[in-house]
Write an enzyme that holds these catalytic residues in place. Structure first.
Site, PDB file in Angstrom:
ATOM      1  N   TYR A  74       8.785   6.095   5.065  1.00  0.00           N
ATOM      2  CA  TYR A  74       7.724   5.467   4.263  1.00  0.00           C
ATOM      3  C   TYR A  74       7.172   6.491   3.271  1.00  0.00           C
ATOM      4  O   TYR A  74       7.046   6.211   2.069  1.00  0.00           O
ATOM      5  CB  TYR A  74       6.618   4.950   5.186  1.00  0.00           C
ATOM      6  CG  TYR A  74       5.409   4.380   4.466  1.00  0.00           C
ATOM      7  CD1 TYR A  74       5.427   3.085   3.949  1.00  0.00           C
ATOM      8  CD2 TYR A  74       4.247   5.135   4.300  1.00  0.00           C
ATOM      9  CE1 TYR A  74       4.314   2.565   3.289  1.00  0.00           C
ATOM     10  CE2 TYR A  74       3.133   4.621   3.646  1.00  0.00           C
ATOM     11  CZ  TYR A  74       3.174   3.332   3.147  1.00  0.00           C
ATOM     12  OH  TYR A  74       2.080   2.821   2.485  1.00  0.00           O
ATOM     13  N   SER A  93       0.802   6.153  -1.938  1.00  0.00           N
ATOM     14  CA  SER A  93       0.070   6.329  -0.675  1.00  0.00           C
ATOM     15  C   SER A  93      -0.259   7.793  -0.464  1.00  0.00           C
ATOM     16  O   SER A  93       0.469   8.675  -0.937  1.00  0.00           O
ATOM     17  CB  SER A  93       0.938   5.850   0.497  1.00  0.00           C
ATOM     18  OG  SER A  93       0.376   6.262   1.731  1.00  0.00           O
TER      19      SER A  93
HETATM   20  N1  NAD Z   1      -3.569  -0.440   3.706  1.00  0.00           N
HETATM   21  C1  NAD Z   1      -3.437   0.868   3.596  1.00  0.00           C
HETATM   22  O1  NAD Z   1      -4.113   1.637   4.307  1.00  0.00           O
HETATM   23  C2  NAD Z   1      -2.498   1.443   2.572  1.00  0.00           C
HETATM   24  C3  NAD Z   1      -2.522   2.849   2.393  1.00  0.00           C
HETATM   25  C4  NAD Z   1      -1.665   3.413   1.447  1.00  0.00           C
HETATM   26  C5  NAD Z   1      -0.820   2.615   0.698  1.00  0.00           C
HETATM   27  N2  NAD Z   1      -0.811   1.259   0.894  1.00  0.00           N
HETATM   28  C6  NAD Z   1       0.097   0.478   0.063  1.00  0.00           C
HETATM   29  O2  NAD Z   1      -0.641  -0.552  -0.577  1.00  0.00           O
HETATM   30  C7  NAD Z   1       0.238  -1.647  -0.873  1.00  0.00           C
HETATM   31  C8  NAD Z   1      -0.407  -2.924  -0.374  1.00  0.00           C
HETATM   32  O3  NAD Z   1      -0.545  -2.823   1.031  1.00  0.00           O
HETATM   33  P1  NAD Z   1      -1.598  -3.681   1.886  1.00  0.00           P
HETATM   34  O4  NAD Z   1      -2.206  -2.733   2.844  1.00  0.00           O
HETATM   35  O5  NAD Z   1      -2.420  -4.502   1.003  1.00  0.00           O
HETATM   36  O6  NAD Z   1      -0.537  -4.554   2.735  1.00  0.00           O
HETATM   37  P2  NAD Z   1      -0.404  -6.105   3.059  1.00  0.00           P
HETATM   38  O7  NAD Z   1       0.632  -6.189   4.110  1.00  0.00           O
HETATM   39  O8  NAD Z   1      -1.739  -6.694   3.317  1.00  0.00           O
HETATM   40  O9  NAD Z   1       0.158  -6.718   1.688  1.00  0.00           O
HETATM   41  C9  NAD Z   1       1.475  -6.443   1.281  1.00  0.00           C
HETATM   42  C10 NAD Z   1       1.889  -7.489   0.268  1.00  0.00           C
HETATM   43  O10 NAD Z   1       3.236  -7.188  -0.144  1.00  0.00           O
HETATM   44  C11 NAD Z   1       3.995  -8.379  -0.055  1.00  0.00           C
HETATM   45  N3  NAD Z   1       5.399  -8.064   0.152  1.00  0.00           N
HETATM   46  C12 NAD Z   1       5.985  -7.426   1.196  1.00  0.00           C
HETATM   47  N4  NAD Z   1       7.304  -7.348   1.010  1.00  0.00           N
HETATM   48  C13 NAD Z   1       7.568  -7.962  -0.165  1.00  0.00           C
HETATM   49  C14 NAD Z   1       8.741  -8.201  -0.911  1.00  0.00           C
HETATM   50  N5  NAD Z   1       9.944  -7.812  -0.472  1.00  0.00           N
HETATM   51  N6  NAD Z   1       8.644  -8.857  -2.081  1.00  0.00           N
HETATM   52  C15 NAD Z   1       7.439  -9.268  -2.547  1.00  0.00           C
HETATM   53  N7  NAD Z   1       6.298  -9.067  -1.905  1.00  0.00           N
HETATM   54  C16 NAD Z   1       6.362  -8.410  -0.721  1.00  0.00           C
HETATM   55  C17 NAD Z   1       3.397  -9.161   1.097  1.00  0.00           C
HETATM   56  O11 NAD Z   1       3.771 -10.517   1.017  1.00  0.00           O
HETATM   57  C18 NAD Z   1       1.911  -8.905   0.836  1.00  0.00           C
HETATM   58  O12 NAD Z   1       1.435  -9.805  -0.139  1.00  0.00           O
HETATM   59  C19 NAD Z   1       1.568  -1.319  -0.211  1.00  0.00           C
HETATM   60  O13 NAD Z   1       2.453  -0.789  -1.173  1.00  0.00           O
HETATM   61  C20 NAD Z   1       1.201  -0.242   0.808  1.00  0.00           C
HETATM   62  O14 NAD Z   1       2.292   0.595   1.109  1.00  0.00           O
HETATM   63  C21 NAD Z   1      -1.634   0.660   1.807  1.00  0.00           C
END
Ligand code: NAD
Length: 257
Positions: A154, A141
């Site tokens: 985080y 991130s």
């Molecule tokens: N959306 C953003 O702006 C953003 C920015 C930077 C980083 N990220 C990172 O991108 C990744 C995906 O995030 P997203 O925004 O798509 O979120 P999201 O909440 O839409 O998806 C997260 C996914 O992780 C799964 N998950 C959560 N805990 C879990 C566990 N213990 N075991 C297995 N699966 C698990 C959920 O079921 C879901 O499928 C994450 O690592 C997040 O930190 C997102």
């Protein structure tokens, strides 16, 4: 994008960024195992992609549990005979200042965001070393690089993944395994939407304000990330190793005023 017949495991593969990756890789002919703790969504996604002619298996599992991660790796190898690529993408977000954090939230952030990728690496690397080839991509991130208000733990969990990824290259790349990362900025996903709860303004207004601050004048879409991860998984990206691709529309280039 040359992903045809590559066997790919994606954690957190049924929502947001991971869902976009699952869809994209399937549509490019990869054999995908998508893993998460969303049973219904996962089964529906795998069914839809198979109905479209793709190859997708859903595996219910918690990435912070070693047996679940090992089972996902074993499933990919048992069904498809190998494991070419893994996207360690599952993550959780909690926002609070460190003075307010509970130990439960601390353990959740570290267990899912840091221990999860550790377990993925632990179980995927031996398979890839036996094959003499493989790629692991971590979703980190922008919070790993900048001061991110009210997200100290985080941010630390994501910075830990970046540091681990670099060390893995020194230990395992000579045996054929590449390690890469994607570092998203603000991507329109259910995680981001959930982080807007508690603000006085509606989500759309908050999103419009955020978009205006990003040099490209828009927020990211899950497909923006999936397209890059897909390329990193191809053989054409074979000399990219130990690197993070930043996907934040230029946010980190902004001057500090
Ligand atoms: N959306 C953003 O702006 C953003 C920015 C930077 C980083 N990220 C990172 O991108 C990744 C995906 O995030 P997203 O925004 O798509 O979120 P999201 O909440 O839409 O998806 C997260 C996914 O992780 C799964 N998950 C959560 N805990 C879990 C566990 N213990 N075991 C297995 N699966 C698990 C959920 O079921 C879901 O499928 C994450 O690592 C997040 O930190 C997102």
């Amino acid at each position: 994008m040359h992903l045809k017949d590559k066997v790919i495991l994606i954690t957190g593969g049924t929502s947001g960024i991971g869902e976009a990756c699952t869809e994209l890789f399937c549509r490019h002919g990869a054999k995908v195992v998508t893993m998460s703790i969303q049973q219904q969504e996962g089964e529906a996604l795998a069914q839809r992609l198979c109905d479209e002619g793709g190859t997708c298996l859903f595996h219910y599992g918690d990435t912070s549990k070693e047996a679940d991660v090992k089972a996902a790796v074993d499933l990919a190898v048992a069904k498809f005979g190998r494991l070419d690529c893994v996207h360690a993408n599952a993550g959780v977000l909690r926002n609070q200042k460190i003075t307010d954090i509970t130990l439960d939230d601390f353990h959740l952030l570290i267990n899912v965001n840091l221990l999860g990728p550790v377990l993925v690496a632990k179980h995927a690397i031996p398979v890839m070393e036996r094959q003499g080839k493989g790629v692991i991509c971590f979703t980190t991130s922008v919070a790993a690089d900048i001061g991110f208000p009210a997200h100290a733990v985080y941010a630390a969990s994501k910075a830990g993944v970046v540091a681990m990824m670099r060390s893995l290259t020194t230990d395992h790349s000579p045996q054929g395994v590449r390690f890469v990362g994607v570092s998203p900025g603000t991507i329109d996903t259910p995680m981001l939407a959930a982080s807007c709860e508690g603000f006085s303004k509606p989500k759309d207004e908050l999103y419009a304000e955020v978009a205006k601050k990003i040099p490209v004048q828009r927020m990211g879409k899950p497909a923006d990330v999936a397209n890059v991860v897909g390329f990193l998984f191809t053989d054409e990206a074979g000399f990219v190793n130990g690197s993070i691709v930043h996907l934040e529309g230029g946010t980190r280039c902004l001057p500090p005023w």
